[in-house]
Design a protein around this motif. Structure first.
Motif, PDB file in Angstrom:
ATOM      1  N   LEU A  75      88.974  16.164  52.492  1.00  0.00           N
ATOM      2  CA  LEU A  75      87.655  17.068  52.228  1.00  0.00           C
ATOM      3  C   LEU A  75      87.143  17.226  50.781  1.00  0.00           C
ATOM      4  CD1 LEU A  75      88.310  19.298  55.207  1.00  0.00           C
ATOM      5  CD2 LEU A  75      86.943  17.300  55.349  1.00  0.00           C
ATOM      6  N   ASN A  76      88.139  17.353  50.130  1.00  0.00           N
ATOM      7  CA  ASN A  76      87.861  17.817  48.629  1.00  0.00           C
ATOM      8  C   ASN A  76      87.206  16.594  47.934  1.00  0.00           C
ATOM      9  OD1 ASN A  76      90.260  16.363  48.015  1.00  0.00           O
ATOM     10  ND2 ASN A  76      91.116  17.753  46.918  1.00  0.00           N
ATOM     11  N   ARG A  77      87.059  15.435  48.728  1.00  0.00           N
ATOM     12  CA  ARG A  77      86.452  14.248  47.973  1.00  0.00           C
ATOM     13  C   ARG A  77      85.142  14.001  48.264  1.00  0.00           C
ATOM     14  NH1 ARG A  77      91.229  10.270  47.834  1.00  0.00           N
ATOM     15  NH2 ARG A  77      92.522  11.873  47.503  1.00  0.00           N
ATOM     16  N   LEU A  78      84.681  14.629  49.503  1.00  0.00           N
ATOM     17  CA  LEU A  78      83.326  14.559  49.986  1.00  0.00           C
ATOM     18  C   LEU A  78      82.518  14.866  49.283  1.00  0.00           C
ATOM     19  CD1 LEU A  78      84.050  15.388  53.796  1.00  0.00           C
ATOM     20  CD2 LEU A  78      84.336  13.134  52.698  1.00  0.00           C
ATOM     21  N   GLY A  79      81.489  14.224  48.814  1.00  0.00           N
ATOM     22  CA  GLY A  79      80.281  14.486  47.930  1.00  0.00           C
ATOM     23  C   GLY A  79      79.180  14.743  48.655  1.00  0.00           C
ATOM     24  N   ASP A  80      78.086  15.120  47.398  1.00  0.00           N
ATOM     25  CA  ASP A  80      76.816  15.712  48.229  1.00  0.00           C
ATOM     26  C   ASP A  80      76.113  14.983  49.552  1.00  0.00           C
ATOM     27  OD1 ASP A  80      77.017  16.404  45.389  1.00  0.00           O
ATOM     28  OD2 ASP A  80      75.145  17.266  45.925  1.00  0.00           O
ATOM     29  N   PHE A 106      63.155  27.090  56.104  1.00  0.00           N
ATOM     30  CA  PHE A 106      64.119  26.915  54.830  1.00  0.00           C
ATOM     31  C   PHE A 106      63.597  25.618  54.184  1.00  0.00           C
ATOM     32  CE2 PHE A 106      66.742  28.254  58.718  1.00  0.00           C
ATOM     33  CZ  PHE A 106      66.716  29.579  58.047  1.00  0.00           C
ATOM     34  N   LYS A 107      64.058  25.448  53.039  1.00  0.00           N
ATOM     35  CA  LYS A 107      63.626  24.373  52.269  1.00  0.00           C
ATOM     36  C   LYS A 107      64.855  23.988  51.529  1.00  0.00           C
ATOM     37  CE  LYS A 107      61.144  26.639  48.362  1.00  0.00           C
ATOM     38  NZ  LYS A 107      61.227  27.851  48.308  1.00  0.00           N
ATOM     39  N   TRP A 108      64.874  22.865  51.029  1.00  0.00           N
ATOM     40  CA  TRP A 108      65.834  22.367  50.304  1.00  0.00           C
ATOM     41  C   TRP A 108      65.406  21.178  49.255  1.00  0.00           C
ATOM     42  CZ3 TRP A 108      70.793  23.697  49.905  1.00  0.00           C
ATOM     43  CH2 TRP A 108      71.761  22.635  49.374  1.00  0.00           C
ATOM     44  N   ASP A 109      65.635  21.176  48.083  1.00  0.00           N
ATOM     45  CA  ASP A 109      65.345  20.295  47.159  1.00  0.00           C
ATOM     46  C   ASP A 109      65.794  18.899  47.095  1.00  0.00           C
ATOM     47  OD1 ASP A 109      64.543  18.894  44.867  1.00  0.00           O
ATOM     48  OD2 ASP A 109      65.007  20.354  43.483  1.00  0.00           O
ATOM     49  N   PRO A 110      65.364  18.055  47.586  1.00  0.00           N
ATOM     50  CA  PRO A 110      66.154  16.467  47.626  1.00  0.00           C
ATOM     51  C   PRO A 110      66.899  16.195  46.447  1.00  0.00           C
ATOM     52  CG  PRO A 110      63.616  16.419  47.694  1.00  0.00           C
ATOM     53  CD  PRO A 110      63.774  17.837  47.740  1.00  0.00           C
ATOM     54  N   ALA A 111      66.364  16.669  45.296  1.00  0.00           N
ATOM     55  CA  ALA A 111      67.118  16.423  43.938  1.00  0.00           C
ATOM     56  C   ALA A 111      68.226  17.184  43.678  1.00  0.00           C
ATOM     57  CB  ALA A 111      66.105  16.517  42.875  1.00  0.00           C
ATOM     58  N   ARG A 112      68.258  18.170  44.709  1.00  0.00           N
ATOM     59  CA  ARG A 112      69.410  19.248  44.217  1.00  0.00           C
ATOM     60  C   ARG A 112      70.614  18.523  44.385  1.00  0.00           C
ATOM     61  NH1 ARG A 112      69.916  25.132  46.785  1.00  0.00           N
ATOM     62  NH2 ARG A 112      72.059  25.871  46.365  1.00  0.00           N
ATOM     63  N   LYS A 113      71.684  19.059  43.639  1.00  0.00           N
ATOM     64  CA  LYS A 113      73.060  18.182  43.297  1.00  0.00           C
ATOM     65  C   LYS A 113      73.994  19.518  43.389  1.00  0.00           C
ATOM     66  CE  LYS A 113      72.802  13.899  43.515  1.00  0.00           C
ATOM     67  NZ  LYS A 113      71.988  13.888  44.684  1.00  0.00           N
ATOM     68  N   TYR A 114      75.211  19.497  43.939  1.00  0.00           N
ATOM     69  CA  TYR A 114      76.159  20.639  43.937  1.00  0.00           C
ATOM     70  C   TYR A 114      76.473  20.866  42.411  1.00  0.00           C
ATOM     71  CZ  TYR A 114      76.310  19.983  48.929  1.00  0.00           C
ATOM     72  OH  TYR A 114      75.894  19.892  50.367  1.00  0.00           O
ATOM     73  N   ASP A 115      76.769  21.847  41.938  1.00  0.00           N
ATOM     74  CA  ASP A 115      77.395  22.263  40.926  1.00  0.00           C
ATOM     75  C   ASP A 115      78.883  22.451  41.018  1.00  0.00           C
ATOM     76  OD1 ASP A 115      78.319  23.110  38.504  1.00  0.00           O
ATOM     77  OD2 ASP A 115      77.072  25.168  38.306  1.00  0.00           O
ATOM     78  N   ARG A 116      79.697  21.628  40.762  1.00  0.00           N
ATOM     79  CA  ARG A 116      81.128  21.566  41.038  1.00  0.00           C
ATOM     80  C   ARG A 116      81.807  22.371  39.915  1.00  0.00           C
ATOM     81  NH1 ARG A 116      82.466  18.917  45.901  1.00  0.00           N
ATOM     82  NH2 ARG A 116      83.876  20.474  45.582  1.00  0.00           N
ATOM     83  N   GLY A 117      81.132  22.771  38.864  1.00  0.00           N
ATOM     84  CA  GLY A 117      81.789  23.704  37.960  1.00  0.00           C
ATOM     85  C   GLY A 117      82.501  22.871  36.852  1.00  0.00           C
TER      86      GLY A 117
END
Lengths: 351, 611
Positions: A328-333, B395-406
């Motif tokens: 699960l920790n390798r699943l991305g956006d 609800f809205k979501w920006d399609p260009a948004r990427k998770y910030d994994r830090g």
């Protein structure tokens, strides 16, 4: 304890395993436990088992709680990530780590205070969930770091170093683990490396909740006459059911035994455990028989050791949850975010 | 003269819990919404499954006031146990609708209200043989009668029934029949409509109707949560259950049927947060949902997350405390216990959503913040937001948004010889790099512990190592100020020296109260706090006003205390406006309390104020 760093160099002809590692590559920092502590022997057995199984050290996650035993993950597998959590709560942290990445090997190290007292609830539930792990309790019947109080595994009537008899009944961790559905359960003694190393190897090769209760005398607070967890007492009362050889699917089978004396337990990766029976009547795949044997030996004042129970058809928590094969920790956006269109559909359904 | 009002009134249903009234009452609220009129329903329910009193309050507001108002214009009294209080709670010239199957003595009524008695039990007993059906259809029959009395379009109600029982189609016809039976009876026996009534409008727009807990769960799905460990506790349980339901739909691999999420019902809150921390340590986005008592149980682990710097998300759906408190009533009373959770010097990041829209937004954002800041992020809902349906922006979501994994150091970076110190502040923002287990065969492994360590994660009991680490954690907290959602300021049209600070579910009542107070001659600048640590904008707001009123739903003024301590404000400059009886704060209360605090009496009709 020793405070001198161990030199890195070694004999040029030192044995290497399939990965080209020597056993030195599986060591950790110098132990800070008391000289002669049983726990250090268990660390050595873990190092030995990992070396023999050619486990890549960085694929192991070492988890522990709080106590003398929980300090030991620092002293083995220096290339592994480790996590010294809070008292009695290693099982939940290990469970969470396992949920995040099902591909790693999880080694939980705990003590009798950590797992049988403050953390017994977490021990119970991690076992019953079938978390794929090796869970070792380094059992000395005493609180070492706080200097000698009885733990919940101390036998009734056994004496503390100050001569006080323990009034309470002991918790038998192996019987408990079997009842809760652990699929690989053994007991051993830190002073019996020949039994302990293959028992740990079998646990590593097992898929599911593997539990080992290892009696590990506390040289500082529980190694006196009147204790039932001392070196002398355990040696004198050890009733081993079997000795075992772990044969991985990766290695050729070399051992050869007379028929009737052995029992074979299949492992998930195609390997097997070959047991040499010391008690000809014990069938390790029989749960009820395992519980009966534990009680029988206990009533005779003996400490039953060896592989007590193993389920060849074991599964784990991920099987039960039906999680994807990829960690699960390798699943991305792209795997996780359902996206704008799905959100529009959600919005539309809420009007 | 009976109350006359189109699209502005409050209907309160008094029921017995377990009688199936909830879905009928919700049907009523949805009818209002579908007629284009804003609606705000609220559950007032006991800690019980069957037999005790429960109320469902529906505020109808064409003008769009969605906070609780206080007072009842139409009481639908279906519970004999609470009759006296229910009748007493009706506004003068208001309406009482009741089941007249059994005659009530005259002294059980009031002279200044309008009474509508309908023999519901009698009607049901005549129509249905089975006791359970009599009970269930009684609820639908009164909705039908109310449709006639309040001018609700019957077609709207019928369509909603069709949607509700889609897939269980054989239930549609009997429900529609019951609805029509109630409607026909009311038309035949009462003067319909009443002085309070609905008129189709277009004031709902594209808003959605959803509970905050559902929205927060959806935020967790969109925010990429892959591990959820939870323990049932009111009022947070529905958050975890909504997450399960949504993941079944949105996170199941179509080919294999396997799930891209692991959800575990833990044995207690300690195990829940332990699993979350284990998963966060190992690089998964993980959360738990709980309420005040759960946060109390999690304290030790939250301290570990702070000190060992492990991402975790906690949705705290607050209820009334202390101890078991008033478990099914709302409060904002975990502010301090969350902000400073655990022993030793600790501080945590809090997010304060005001409605389902922000539950979704902050629910997703929390996972970015947890990984960016490598610590626990609290999303502070409460029972009012979490367990009630709210009309909310879609609800809205920006399609260009990427998770910030830090800051995660990779095997490539380690191979390139980049220095890795788990607690080394390389960027000056207090946030160190971490490696995930199994990143590299020989580099980047470290030992995580709750004890003191040096910047390379080696065990250390040295004072300077400890202090360096603790000071860096403060720098990290400083960094958090710019990452949490900024406060929202609403300036008064006229210049004023009076400011109000508030947060969370107080919002709709506060906005309405500010309008009312403007009519009373009291101008207020408003600041809605959305995150902790407070940014400079919060202390500037306090600085810019002569007097600041802090409106919140707890006894001790917890936000006020936090502002005093963290912004270094003279307590005399902050006036506490506190509402904590477990019911949602109302505009009427705020108007009266602020009016009293600044020495202005409310104008117009004398309003009843509940404490």
């Amino acid at each position: 304890m020793s405070y001198l760093a161990k030199p890195k160099f070694h004999h040029p002809a030192i044995e290497v395993n399939q990965l080209g590692f020597t056993h030195r590559d599986y060591e950790g920092a110098i132990s800070t436990l008391c000289a002669g502590c049983g726990h250090d022997s268990i660390s050595a057995a873990i190092i030995h088992a990992c070396f023999e199984l050619s486990i890549p050290p960085h694929r192991v996650a070492k988890m522990s709680g709080i106590g003398c035993s929980s300090k030991t993950p620092t002293y083995f597998l220096g290339q592994s990530h480790g996590f010294n959590t809070v008292h009695g709560r290693m099982p939940s942290v290990l469970t969470g780590a396992n949920l995040a990445n099902r591909d790693l090997i999880y080694l939980g190290v705990s003590g009798d205070g950590d797992s049988a007292s403050i953390g017994i609830g977490q021990f119970v539930h991690a076992i019953r969930r079938g978390v794929n792990m090796v869970y070792i309790v380094e059992n000395n019947g005493v609180y070492g770091l706080t200097k000698g109080q009885f733990s919940a595994t101390a036998d009734q009537g056994s004496k503390s170093k100050k001569g006080v008899a323990n009034p309470d009944s002991p918790i038998d961790m192996v019987a408990l683990a079997i009842q809760l559905g652990a699929t690989y359960v053994g007991r051993s003694f830190s002073g019996d490396k020949s039994q302990l190393v293959p028992l740990i190897k079998g646990a590593f090769e097992h898929r599911g909740a593997a539990f080992i209760d290892c009696i590990s005398p506390c040289v500082a607070f529980n190694n006196h006459a009147g204790s039932t967890k001392s070196f002398d007492y355990v040696r004198a009362h050890n009733a081993a059911l079997n000795t075992l050889d772990v044969i991985t699917g990766r290695a050729p089978i070399t051992a050869d035994y007379e028929p009737g004396e052995t029992q074979t337990v299949k492992l998930h990766d195609g390997g097997m455990i070959r047991l040499r029976k010391l008690d000809a009547t014990h069938d390790v795949t029989d749960r009820a028989a395992a519980l009966a044997a534990i009680h029988r030996h206990q009533s005779q004042g003996e400490i039953v050791t060896g592989l007590l129970y193993a389920d060849e058809d074991s599964g784990d928590l991920h099987d039960r949850l039906g999680t994807v094969d990829r960690p699960l920790n390798r699943l991305g956006d792209a795997d996780l975010c359902p996206g704008v269109e799905a959100l529009e559909r959600v919005n539309a359904a809420l009007r | 003269m009976p109350i006359q009002s189109i699209n502005e009134f409050v209907v309160r249903f008094a029921n017995v819990n377990g009688s199936g009234s909830a879905s009928a009452n919700q049907l009523f609220a949805r009818c209002v919404m579908r007629m284009g009129v804003p609606v705000a329903p609220r559950n007032i329910f006991p800690s019980n499954i069957q037999g005790l009193p429960t109320w469902y309050e529906v505020r109808v507001s064409g003008e769009g006031h969605l906070g609780a108002r206080g007072g009842t214009d139409l009481m639908v009294a279906m519970n004999p146990q609470t009759w006296n209080g229910d009748v007493a709670g009706i506004e003068p010239d208001g309406y009482l609708f009741y089941d007249s199957s059994r005659p009530m003595p005259k002294d059980k009524f009031r002279d200044d209200i309008n009474v509508i008695g309908m023999p519901l039990t009698e009607l049901c007993n005549a129509r249905y043989k089975e006791p359970r059906l009599r009970q269930l259809f009684k609820n639908i029959i009164y909705v039908g009668a109310l449709a006639a009395l309040l001018d609700i379009e019957l077609g709207v109600a019928e369509q909603l029934i069709g949607e509700q029982f889609k897939g269980k189609d054989k239930l549609i016809a009997p429900n529609v029949e019951a609805l029509r039976a109630g409607h026909e009876y009311a038309k035949a026996h009462f003067a319909c409509p009443l002085g309070i009534r609905l008129r189709r409008a277009d004031n709902v727009g594209d808003r959605v109707f959803i509970e905050g807990n559902d929205a927060a769960a959806l935020g967790a799905v969109y925010g990429g949560a892959t591990v959820c460990a939870w323990y049932p506790i009111t009022p947070s349980t529905s958050l975890a259950e909504a997450f399960m339901a949504q993941c079944k739909r949105l996170r199941t691999d179509k080919e294999t049927g396997k799930t891209k999420v692991a959800i575990v019902q833990a044995e207690d809150e300690l195990a829940s947060i332990g699993m979350v921390i284990g998963a966060g340590w190992n690089g998964a986005r993980a959360f738990t949902a709980t309420s005040g008592p759960g946060v109390s149980l999690m304290q030790e682990f939250i301290g570990l997350s702070y000190f060992a710097e492990i991402p975790a998300v906690i949705f705290d759906v607050q209820r009334g405390g202390p101890s078991t408190g008033i478990p099914t009533r709302t409060q904002q009373a975990d502010v301090l216990s969350a902000a400073y959770a655990s022993h030793g010097d600790t501080k945590h990041v809090l997010l304060f959503p005001e409605d389902p829209f922000e539950c979704f937004e902050f629910g997703a954002l929390a996972f970015d913040l947890a990984e960016r800041l490598q610590t626990t992020i609290f999303v502070m809902l409460d029972l009012d937001i979490g367990s009630n349906h709210h009309l909310s922006k879609p609800f809205k979501w920006d399609p260009a948004r990427k998770y910030d994994r830090g800051k995660i150091m990779t095997a490539e970076e380690l191979d390139a010889g980049k220095t890795f110190g788990r607690y080394l502040d390389v960027d000056g923002d207090g946030i160190p790099y971490r490696t995930l287990p199994a990143t590299h065969p020989s580099r980047g492994a470290y030992f995580t512990r709750g004890t003191t360590k040096d910047r390379f994660a080696r065990y250390s009991e040295e004072g300077p190592d400890y202090i360096e680490n603790m000071e860096r954690l403060l720098r990290k907290f400083e960094t958090a100020k710019s990452l949490v959602p900024a406060p929202v300021e609403t300036k008064s049209k006229r210049r004023t020296g009076l400011g109000v600070i508030y947060f969370g579910s107080t919002s709709p009542a506060m906005r309405e109260a500010a309008e009312l107070l403007r009519g009373d001659g009291v101008d207020l600048d408003l600041l809605r706090v959305r995150g902790f640590p407070f940014s400079g904008a919060v202390s500037d707001f306090i600085e810019e006003h002569e007097r600041v009123l802090v409106v919140e739903q707890n006894r001790d003024g917890q936000l006020r205390q936090l502002l005093q301590v963290e912004c270094g404000v003279d307590p005399a400059r902050l006036t506490a406006i506190l509402h904590y009886d477990g019911n949602p704060i109302t505009a009427r209360f705020i108007r009266a309390a602020i009016g009293a605090a600044v020495g202005v009496a409310a104008r117009g009709r004398k309003e009843k104020v509940e404490s």
